[in-house]
Scaffold this motif. Structure first.
Motif, PDB file in Angstrom:
ATOM      1  N   UNK A 215       0.835  -1.206   0.000  1.00 31.14           N
ATOM      2  CA  UNK A 215       0.000   0.000   0.000  1.00 31.14           C
ATOM      3  C   UNK A 215       0.870   1.255   0.000  1.00 31.14           C
ATOM      4  N   UNK A 216       1.916   1.269   0.793  1.00 28.61           N
ATOM      5  CA  UNK A 216       2.805   2.439   0.845  1.00 28.61           C
ATOM      6  C   UNK A 216       3.431   2.720  -0.520  1.00 28.61           C
ATOM      7  N   UNK A 217       3.816   1.658  -1.225  1.00 30.36           N
ATOM      8  CA  UNK A 217       4.406   1.821  -2.552  1.00 30.36           C
ATOM      9  C   UNK A 217       3.386   2.397  -3.530  1.00 30.36           C
ATOM     10  N   UNK A 218       2.145   1.957  -3.447  1.00 27.40           N
ATOM     11  CA  UNK A 218       1.106   2.493  -4.323  1.00 27.40           C
ATOM     12  C   UNK A 218       0.836   3.965  -4.041  1.00 27.40           C
ATOM     13  N   UNK A 219       0.873   4.357  -2.780  1.00 35.12           N
ATOM     14  CA  UNK A 219       0.681   5.768  -2.433  1.00 35.12           C
ATOM     15  C   UNK A 219       1.829   6.598  -3.003  1.00 35.12           C
ATOM     16  N   UNK A 220       3.054   6.100  -2.878  1.00 40.60           N
ATOM     17  CA  UNK A 220       4.210   6.807  -3.454  1.00 40.60           C
ATOM     18  C   UNK A 220       4.055   6.931  -4.968  1.00 40.60           C
ATOM     19  N   UNK A 221       3.668   5.849  -5.623  1.00 36.20           N
ATOM     20  CA  UNK A 221       3.456   5.878  -7.074  1.00 36.20           C
ATOM     21  C   UNK A 221       2.356   6.863  -7.447  1.00 36.20           C
ATOM     22  N   UNK A 222       1.303   6.900  -6.642  1.00 39.53           N
ATOM     23  CA  UNK A 222       0.195   7.830  -6.909  1.00 39.53           C
ATOM     24  C   UNK A 222       0.644   9.277  -6.835  1.00 39.53           C
ATOM     25  N   UNK A 223       1.473   9.591  -5.862  1.00 38.99           N
ATOM     26  CA  UNK A 223       1.990  10.964  -5.732  1.00 38.99           C
ATOM     27  C   UNK A 223       2.872  11.299  -6.933  1.00 38.99           C
ATOM     28  N   UNK A 224       3.724  10.355  -7.334  1.00 36.31           N
ATOM     29  CA  UNK A 224       4.576  10.587  -8.512  1.00 36.31           C
ATOM     30  C   UNK A 224       3.725  10.781  -9.763  1.00 36.31           C
ATOM     31  N   UNK A 225       2.681   9.961  -9.915  1.00 43.02           N
ATOM     32  CA  UNK A 225       1.820  10.059 -11.094  1.00 43.02           C
ATOM     33  C   UNK A 225       1.076  11.395 -11.125  1.00 43.02           C
ATOM     34  N   UNK A 226       0.570  11.839  -9.979  1.00 42.52           N
ATOM     35  CA  UNK A 226      -0.126  13.126  -9.916  1.00 42.52           C
ATOM     36  C   UNK A 226       0.836  14.269 -10.225  1.00 42.52           C
ATOM     37  N   UNK A 227       2.034  14.212  -9.656  1.00 40.46           N
ATOM     38  CA  UNK A 227       3.023  15.263  -9.919  1.00 40.46           C
ATOM     39  C   UNK A 227       3.374  15.305 -11.398  1.00 40.46           C
ATOM     40  N   UNK A 228       3.668  14.146 -11.983  1.00 42.79           N
ATOM     41  CA  UNK A 228       4.034  14.083 -13.399  1.00 42.79           C
ATOM     42  C   UNK A 228       2.899  14.602 -14.278  1.00 42.79           C
ATOM     43  N   UNK A 229       1.676  14.247 -13.929  1.00 38.91           N
ATOM     44  CA  UNK A 229       0.512  14.694 -14.693  1.00 38.91           C
ATOM     45  C   UNK A 229       0.361  16.210 -14.632  1.00 38.91           C
ATOM     46  N   UNK A 230       0.553  16.802 -13.456  1.00 31.96           N
ATOM     47  CA  UNK A 230       0.407  18.259 -13.345  1.00 31.96           C
ATOM     48  C   UNK A 230       1.525  18.986 -14.080  1.00 31.96           C
ATOM     49  N   UNK A 231       2.712  18.397 -14.115  1.00 28.87           N
ATOM     50  CA  UNK A 231       3.813  18.999 -14.876  1.00 28.87           C
ATOM     51  C   UNK A 231       3.530  18.894 -16.372  1.00 28.87           C
ATOM     52  N   UNK A 232       3.134  17.696 -16.823  1.00 26.11           N
ATOM     53  CA  UNK A 232       2.905  17.455 -18.256  1.00 26.11           C
ATOM     54  C   UNK A 232       1.764  18.294 -18.827  1.00 26.11           C
TER      55      UNK A 232
END
Length: 106
Positions: free
Chosen positions: A44-61
């Motif tokens: 679960x912790x890894x998925x939360x980390x991935x989710x934060x990375x995905x949201x950050x990347x999406x807002x940058x892109x």
């Protein structure tokens, strides 16, 4: 606000974050997290980390991060990464402002 204000705010928030952060989950989020955990067989912790990375990347892109940075701090993410504004990079801030009202007066 400015680049220095953004840098100070990021450092302040970063220093206030713990390595672990408890997050309350609503039903929908809990269901989605359960589905992702089952499908990816991930922690679960890894998925939360991935989710934060995905949201950050999406807002940058999508330019969403730059939009909010420009509104709040009058800088872009590229300027933040470079540590200087475009005007500082090009030298445009070194020249005095033109006084167009008095420019053609004799």
């Amino acid at each position: 606000m400015s680049l220095d204000d953004l840098d100070d705010d990021v450092k302040a928030v970063y220093s206030g974050l713990n390595d672990e952060h408890a997050v309350g989950l609503d039903r929908e989020t809990k269901n989605e997290l359960a589905m992702l955990t089952a499908v990816f067989d991930a922690d679960v912790d890894e998925l939360v980390r991935r989710g934060i990375h995905a949201l950050f990347r999406s807002t940058v892109d999508t330019g969403d991060l730059d939009f909010h940075l420009r509104q709040g701090y009058d800088v872009t993410y590229d300027e933040y990464l470079a540590g200087m504004t475009y005007d500082e990079m090009t030298g445009a801030d070194q020249y005095p402002q033109r006084d167009d009202e008095r420019r053609y007066q004799m």
